[in-house]
Write a protein that holds these residues in place. Structure first.
Motif, short mmCIF file in Angstrom:
data_model
loop_
_atom_site.label_atom_id
_atom_site.label_comp_id
_atom_site.label_asym_id
_atom_site.label_seq_id
_atom_site.Cartn_x
_atom_site.Cartn_y
_atom_site.Cartn_z
N ILE A 91 0.84 -1.20 0.00
CA ILE A 91 0.00 0.00 0.00
C ILE A 91 0.87 1.25 0.00
N ARG A 92 1.97 1.24 0.76
CA ARG A 92 2.86 2.40 0.80
C ARG A 92 3.42 2.71 -0.60
N LEU A 93 3.84 1.66 -1.31
CA LEU A 93 4.38 1.85 -2.64
C LEU A 93 3.31 2.35 -3.61
N ALA A 94 2.09 1.83 -3.47
CA ALA A 94 0.99 2.29 -4.32
C ALA A 94 0.66 3.76 -4.05
N LYS A 95 0.69 4.14 -2.78
CA LYS A 95 0.42 5.55 -2.43
C LYS A 95 1.51 6.46 -2.98
N LEU A 96 2.73 5.96 -3.05
CA LEU A 96 3.82 6.73 -3.62
C LEU A 96 3.55 7.02 -5.09
N LEU A 97 3.02 6.02 -5.79
CA LEU A 97 2.62 6.22 -7.19
C LEU A 97 1.48 7.22 -7.29
N GLU A 98 0.52 7.08 -6.37
CA GLU A 98 -0.66 7.95 -6.41
C GLU A 98 -0.27 9.42 -6.26
N GLU A 99 0.72 9.68 -5.45
CA GLU A 99 1.11 11.06 -5.17
C GLU A 99 1.97 11.67 -6.26
N SER A 100 2.44 10.85 -7.19
CA SER A 100 3.34 11.36 -8.23
C SER A 100 2.58 12.06 -9.36
N PRO A 101 3.00 13.27 -9.72
CA PRO A 101 2.37 13.98 -10.85
C PRO A 101 2.83 13.41 -12.20
N LEU A 102 3.83 12.52 -12.17
CA LEU A 102 4.36 11.97 -13.43
C LEU A 102 3.46 10.90 -14.03
N ILE A 103 2.68 10.22 -13.18
CA ILE A 103 1.80 9.15 -13.66
C ILE A 103 0.51 9.78 -14.18
N GLU A 104 0.26 9.58 -15.46
CA GLU A 104 -0.86 10.27 -16.11
C GLU A 104 -2.20 9.57 -15.86
N ASP A 105 -2.29 8.28 -16.19
CA ASP A 105 -3.54 7.54 -16.01
C ASP A 105 -3.43 6.69 -14.74
N LYS A 106 -4.17 7.07 -13.73
CA LYS A 106 -4.10 6.38 -12.45
C LYS A 106 -5.32 5.50 -12.19
N SER A 107 -6.05 5.16 -13.24
CA SER A 107 -7.27 4.36 -13.07
C SER A 107 -6.97 2.99 -12.49
N GLU A 108 -6.00 2.29 -13.08
CA GLU A 108 -5.65 0.96 -12.59
C GLU A 108 -5.09 1.04 -11.17
N LEU A 109 -4.32 2.07 -10.91
CA LEU A 109 -3.77 2.28 -9.56
C LEU A 109 -4.90 2.49 -8.56
N THR A 110 -5.88 3.29 -8.94
CA THR A 110 -7.03 3.54 -8.07
C THR A 110 -7.77 2.24 -7.77
N ALA A 111 -7.93 1.40 -8.80
CA ALA A 111 -8.61 0.11 -8.62
C ALA A 111 -7.83 -0.78 -7.66
N LEU A 112 -6.51 -0.81 -7.82
CA LEU A 112 -5.68 -1.65 -6.96
C LEU A 112 -5.72 -1.16 -5.51
N LEU A 113 -5.70 0.14 -5.32
CA LEU A 113 -5.80 0.70 -3.96
C LEU A 113 -7.14 0.35 -3.33
N ALA A 114 -8.21 0.43 -4.10
CA ALA A 114 -9.53 0.05 -3.59
C ALA A 114 -9.52 -1.40 -3.12
N LEU A 115 -8.97 -2.27 -3.96
CA LEU A 115 -8.91 -3.70 -3.64
C LEU A 115 -8.11 -3.94 -2.36
N MET A 116 -6.96 -3.30 -2.24
CA MET A 116 -6.11 -3.53 -1.07
C MET A 116 -6.76 -3.00 0.20
N TYR A 117 -7.41 -1.85 0.13
CA TYR A 117 -8.06 -1.31 1.33
C TYR A 117 -9.25 -2.18 1.75
N PHE A 118 -10.01 -2.69 0.81
CA PHE A 118 -11.12 -3.59 1.17
C PHE A 118 -10.57 -4.84 1.87
N ASN A 119 -9.47 -5.37 1.33
CA ASN A 119 -8.92 -6.59 1.91
C ASN A 119 -8.29 -6.37 3.28
#
Length: 422
Positions: free
Chosen positions: A219-247
């Motif tokens: 989750i920490r590594l995923a949040k690092l990606l989320e906070e980066s302005p370099l990543i343009e499309d974060k849809s898949e990242l958002t989905a993965l974060l949702a999955l990890m938080y539910f679990n």
């Protein structure tokens, strides 16, 4: 100085080793170059050793984090001066109207360096198992022993993976990882994070029922990606974060007071972390607005259905079955069919699920997986096929490597004894 103060200094150094190790390694590697990643690791390890010794002797400094970064910075600069890299560094610095005194470790530099290191570790030239080992070692500060424990392996195997991975990593230029290249590799990085999370959620052999450290690191590594302005499309990242938080919301209920795994249907749902569920829902709502259909999005929606159900029986199994059917359209794998069988049993009956699993064994190598036999045994119990259930449980027990799973299987087998022919 009192023994208590010395112990506090040691504990604080250990804490920073975990929280700051990867940040420091990423930043120093940025300056030394990816070919010197092992030198960067040595510098950080020596910094932490100095911190332990210094803080035990003289007490904890007012700003221990700053102390660490200054010490690591000075050691890195000394390393530059002792090698030919110093000449290249000075040349680069003069071209940018900078010098070694401008080696400033800022929060922005830390985040950017970690991001670049993460993507470098997931370079297509590096084998997948080496990618995860590199990330855990370099970015997360895990020891070789910890990585070996996490992935049902031994020190020698993990060390070989790291050697192979570092060999390829030396060829990756961190400074050439531009926005375009980062976005091309984002799916490979997400896959690595997902594998890391799964190993924490379902440990291969570690005696714990859950490896919290691996899940939280993912989750920490995923949040690092989320906070980066370099990543343009974060849809898949958002989905993965949702999955990890539910679990992760179900962590506490998955383990009994005696440390054993608890079946989903038997879990105390009052122990589920509502804040994590709410965070997962917020991420999922972002996806619904984008109408994203992907593996992570579907898995997150399946997990959401479990999280919002007031009880096991109240779960919308037809909806979950439909979601698994949708997932099979994207990825037709035996594991997905196996997981789908649970929903199929609840929606259409256990016998129908048994038929599907028996057919699956004929068309794949799923029979080599202990959870296949465990799932089949559970379905046989539902249909009161006691002898078949006993055989399947024993087959699963033969294959199970994790002590946690073996304890559960032994309990299941013992439960069946009164129902078996004498």
């Amino acid at each position: 100085m009192s023994q208590a103060s010395k112990n506090m200094g040691h504990e604080l150094a250990s804490h920073f080793f975990r929280t700051e190790y990867g940040k420091l390694v990423a930043v120093i590697t940025r300056y030394l170059g990816s070919s010197k990643v092992e030198t960067a690791e040595d510098i950080v390890q020596e910094t932490l050793l100095k911190a332990t010794q210094h803080w035990e002797m003289k007490g904890i400094p007012e700003n221990p984090k700053a102390w660490l970064y200054v010490t690591a910075k000075n050691m890195a600069l000394n390393s530059l001066k002792r090698t030919n890299v110093h000449r290249d560094f000075l040349s680069k610095s003069q071209g940018n109207k900078e010098n070694t005194s401008d080696f400033v470790i800022s929060d922005e530099l830390i985040s950017d360096s970690q991001l670049r290191m993460m993507f470098a570790c997931c370079h297509e030239s590096i084998p997948e198992h080496s990618q995860i080992a590199l990330i855990l070692k370099i970015l997360s500060g895990f020891s070789i022993a910890e990585i070996a424990d996490a992935f049902f392996s031994n020190h020698e195997t993990i060390n070989k993976r790291l050697v192979r991975g570092r060999k390829q990593l030396r060829k990756v230029n961190l400074e050439l990882l531009d926005r375009s290249l980062l976005n091309q590799r984002v799916n490979a990085v997400l896959k690595t994070i997902f594998l890391l999370f799964n190993e924490g959620y379902f440990p291969s052999i570690k005696e714990q029922a859950i490896r919290f450290d691996l899940c939280l690191e993912a989750i920490r590594l995923a949040k690092l990606l989320e906070e980066s302005p370099l990543i343009e499309d974060k849809s898949e990242l958002t989905a993965l974060l949702a999955l990890m938080y539910f679990n992760v919301s179900r962590f506490e209920s998955r383990i009994s007071d005696s440390g054993e795994l608890v079946d989903l249907k038997d879990q105390d749902r009052t122990k589920w972390d509502r804040q994590s569920i709410q965070t997962g829902i917020q991420y999922l709502n972002q996806l619904s607005q984008r109408k994203l259909v992907s593996k992570y999005a579907i898995l997150a929606t399946i997990s959401a259905n479990h999280c919002v159900a007031t009880s096991y029986d109240a779960t919308n199994w037809n909806e979950i079955l439909s979601l698994y059917d949708e997932l099979l359209q994207l990825e037709n794998s035996p594991i997905i069919v196996l997981n789908r069988s649970v929903a199929l049993a609840e929606a259409q009956g256990a016998q129908r699920a048994i038929e599907v699993l028996e057919q699956l064994k004929q068309t794949s190598d799923i029979g080599n997986y202990y959870l296949y036999h465990f799932t089949l045994a559970e379905l046989y119990v539902k249909t009161k096929q006691w002898t078949e259930a006993d055989k399947a449980y024993h087959k699963s027990l033969e294959m199970a490597k994790n002590r946690r799973d073996r304890i559960l299987l032994e309990k299941k087998i013992k439960f069946l004894v009164p129902y078996l022919p004498s």
